[in-house]
Write a protein that holds these residues in place. Structure first.
Motif, PDB file in Angstrom:
ATOM      1  N   ALA A 206       0.955  -0.970   0.165  1.00 10.08           N
ATOM      2  CA  ALA A 206       0.357   0.366   0.129  1.00 10.08           C
ATOM      3  C   ALA A 206       0.973   1.402   0.133  1.00 10.08           C
ATOM      4  N   SER A 207       2.203   0.840  -0.641  1.00 11.91           N
ATOM      5  CA  SER A 207       2.850   2.124  -0.604  1.00 11.91           C
ATOM      6  C   SER A 207       3.033   2.366  -2.573  1.00 11.91           C
ATOM      7  N   LEU A 208       3.947   3.872  -2.687  1.00 13.14           N
ATOM      8  CA  LEU A 208       4.299   3.444  -3.915  1.00 13.14           C
ATOM      9  C   LEU A 208       6.529   3.817  -3.786  1.00 13.14           C
ATOM     10  N   THR A 209       6.675   3.397  -2.023  1.00 16.01           N
ATOM     11  CA  THR A 209       8.303   3.017  -2.336  1.00 16.01           C
ATOM     12  C   THR A 209       8.960   2.561  -3.379  1.00 16.01           C
ATOM     13  N   SER A 210       8.388   1.630  -3.776  1.00 15.54           N
ATOM     14  CA  SER A 210       9.700   1.041  -4.823  1.00 15.54           C
ATOM     15  C   SER A 210       9.459   2.179  -6.246  1.00 15.54           C
ATOM     16  N   ILE A 211       9.010   2.283  -6.159  1.00 11.39           N
ATOM     17  CA  ILE A 211       9.041   3.728  -7.476  1.00 11.39           C
ATOM     18  C   ILE A 211       9.820   5.505  -7.163  1.00 11.39           C
ATOM     19  N   VAL A 212      10.011   5.030  -5.692  1.00 11.56           N
ATOM     20  CA  VAL A 212       9.936   6.325  -5.760  1.00 11.56           C
ATOM     21  C   VAL A 212      11.096   7.527  -6.061  1.00 11.56           C
ATOM     22  N   GLY A 213      11.733   6.642  -5.586  1.00 10.57           N
ATOM     23  CA  GLY A 213      13.609   7.149  -6.765  1.00 10.57           C
ATOM     24  C   GLY A 213      13.451   7.658  -8.073  1.00 10.57           C
ATOM     25  N   SER A 214      13.287   6.767  -8.485  1.00 12.56           N
ATOM     26  CA  SER A 214      13.082   6.640 -10.162  1.00 12.56           C
ATOM     27  C   SER A 214      11.981   7.735 -10.568  1.00 12.56           C
ATOM     28  N   TYR A 215      11.279   7.347 -10.415  1.00  7.51           N
ATOM     29  CA  TYR A 215       9.541   8.674 -10.381  1.00  7.51           C
ATOM     30  C   TYR A 215      10.836  10.655 -10.248  1.00  7.51           C
ATOM     31  N   ASN A 216      11.611  10.114  -9.249  1.00  3.74           N
ATOM     32  CA  ASN A 216      11.625  11.571  -9.159  1.00  3.74           C
ATOM     33  C   ASN A 216      12.969  11.920  -9.628  1.00  3.74           C
ATOM     34  N   GLN A 217      13.182  11.161 -10.594  1.00  4.09           N
ATOM     35  CA  GLN A 217      14.692  10.902 -11.250  1.00  4.09           C
ATOM     36  C   GLN A 217      14.267  11.380 -12.454  1.00  4.09           C
ATOM     37  N   LYS A 218      12.682  11.752 -13.241  1.00  2.60           N
ATOM     38  CA  LYS A 218      11.542  11.385 -14.381  1.00  2.60           C
ATOM     39  C   LYS A 218      10.964  13.490 -14.112  1.00  2.60           C
ATOM     40  N   LEU A 219      11.504  13.150 -12.103  1.00  3.70           N
ATOM     41  CA  LEU A 219      10.483  14.779 -11.886  1.00  3.70           C
ATOM     42  C   LEU A 219      10.679  15.581 -12.825  1.00  3.70           C
ATOM     43  N   LEU A 220       9.631  16.532 -14.407  1.00  4.66           N
ATOM     44  CA  LEU A 220      10.057  17.350 -14.204  1.00  4.66           C
ATOM     45  C   LEU A 220      10.411  18.753 -13.486  1.00  4.66           C
ATOM     46  N   GLY A 221      11.044  19.723 -13.261  1.00  2.00           N
ATOM     47  CA  GLY A 221      11.127  20.396 -12.304  1.00  2.00           C
ATOM     48  C   GLY A 221      11.573  20.351 -10.431  1.00  2.00           C
ATOM     49  N   ASN A 222      12.257  18.731 -10.708  1.00  2.00           N
ATOM     50  CA  ASN A 222      12.780  18.746  -9.403  1.00  2.00           C
ATOM     51  C   ASN A 222      13.499  19.140  -9.043  1.00  2.00           C
ATOM     52  N   GLY A 223      13.483  19.996  -7.577  1.00  2.00           N
ATOM     53  CA  GLY A 223      14.578  20.471  -7.570  1.00  2.00           C
ATOM     54  C   GLY A 223      14.612  22.205  -7.513  1.00  2.00           C
ATOM     55  N   SER A 224      13.928  22.182  -8.806  1.00  2.00           N
ATOM     56  CA  SER A 224      13.595  23.621  -9.145  1.00  2.00           C
ATOM     57  C   SER A 224      12.432  24.504  -8.077  1.00  2.00           C
TER      58      SER A 224
END
Ligand code: BTN
Length: 288
Positions: A206-224
């Motif tokens: 019941a958690s997205l834990t396993s994709i969080v890291g990979s999703y965030n690498q693809k996330l537009l604007g992450n860190g901005s």
């Protein structure tokens, strides 16, 4: 409604398929909307892993009540039905999962580097190539007692060479970005492989834990710096790309958490989650 669809849910009503996790495929050369077809089907039959595919749609639906132009056989229009045993408030997280799986499948198959605009638009070379509309419906008691079905509707532009002016400059396709045609069936095969691999983990924990890291690498604007637009304002706009952000503060985007919320930091240094049901994201220099 075809009577042969009213089968026990452990039998595929239509021929089994090679797609991993898919129990049956219903293919329409033309349909109003695969999401609407899924809802009609769910009034009499509900099997997790049912896939509705259409070559074209006459009334494709986008988010916020918008229409989704769906007249090209170069695109993919599909709705996947899943019936997870999860509380209703968790179900929107499947949109994030689907966006991740489609983005990862495109990258793996084509060598492209797609990005995800939270929560679920996929962009390539700055243009939107995939839109996702997830809807959740209560399944009738006699069909799947106490369950909610989730319809994950995906429109993906694959081999389109151009788009009509009415669609605007923001739409693109894999072909327009890479110059190479993609085998739609190979893409679907890979998408379902990745989707169901991650879906099983998601439902188990019941958690997205396993994709969080990979999703965030693809996330537009992450860190901005980003703007957070209240949905009411987006929904009211005739053209979402022209919404003024003049009166809005900026936040630093910190990526999603395991619930699919976007973590942001305000100018006072306070960190908070924002929910995809309430907020959309805009970038200072990029109105996508
Ligand atoms: C969006 O970007 O606003 C979401 C678009 C979702 C379009 C897909 S196409 C298949 C499925 N059927 C629909 O009517 N809509 C979704």
């Amino acid at each position: 409604m075809n009577s042969h669809l009213k089968l026990p849910t452990n039998q595929p009503p239509i021929s089994p398929t090679e797609y991993k996790g898919i129990r049956c495929i219903i293919h329409h050369p033309v349909i109003d909307s695969t999401n609407e077809a899924a809802k009609r089907l769910l009034s009499t039959y509900a099997a997790s892993g049912t896939l509705i595919l259409a070559d074209t749609q006459t009334a494709g639906k986008g988010r916020l009540g918008r229409s989704f132009v769906s007249d090209s056989t170069d695109s993919i229009y599909m709705s996947l039905i899943v019936v997870p045993k999860l509380p209703a408030e968790k179900l929107p997280e499947l949109t994030i999962l689907a966006a991740y799986a489609m983005s990862a499948a495109i990258d793996k198959l084509t060598g492209a580097a797609t990005q995800i605009k939270w929560p679920n638009d996929i962009l390539l070379s700055g243009r939107k190539i995939v839109g996702i509309l997830t809807e959740s419906v209560e399944v009738e008691e006699h069909i799947a007692p106490g369950s909610r079905a989730v319809i994950i509707g995906i429109g993906a532009n694959i081999n389109n060479e151009s788009f009509p002016k009415s669609v605007g400059q923001k739409a693109g396709s894999i072909y327009m970005a890479t110059g190479t045609k993609t085998d739609k069936d190979a893409l679907l095969t890979l998408f379902f492989e990745i989707f169901f691999r991650e879906y099983d983990k998601y439902v188990k924990h019941a958690s997205l834990t396993s994709i969080v890291g990979s999703y965030n690498q693809k996330l537009l604007g992450n860190g901005s710096e980003i703007f957070l637009i209240p949905y009411g304002r987006t929904a009211a706009a005739a053209d979402p790309y022209t919404i003024s952000t003049d009166d809005l503060p900026t936040y630093t985007c910190l990526g999603i958490n395991a619930d699919g919320d976007l973590m942001v930091r305000d100018s006072q240094g306070q960190t908070m989650p924002v929910s995809s049901g309430e907020i959309s994201v805009r970038f200072p220099d990029q109105p996508a």
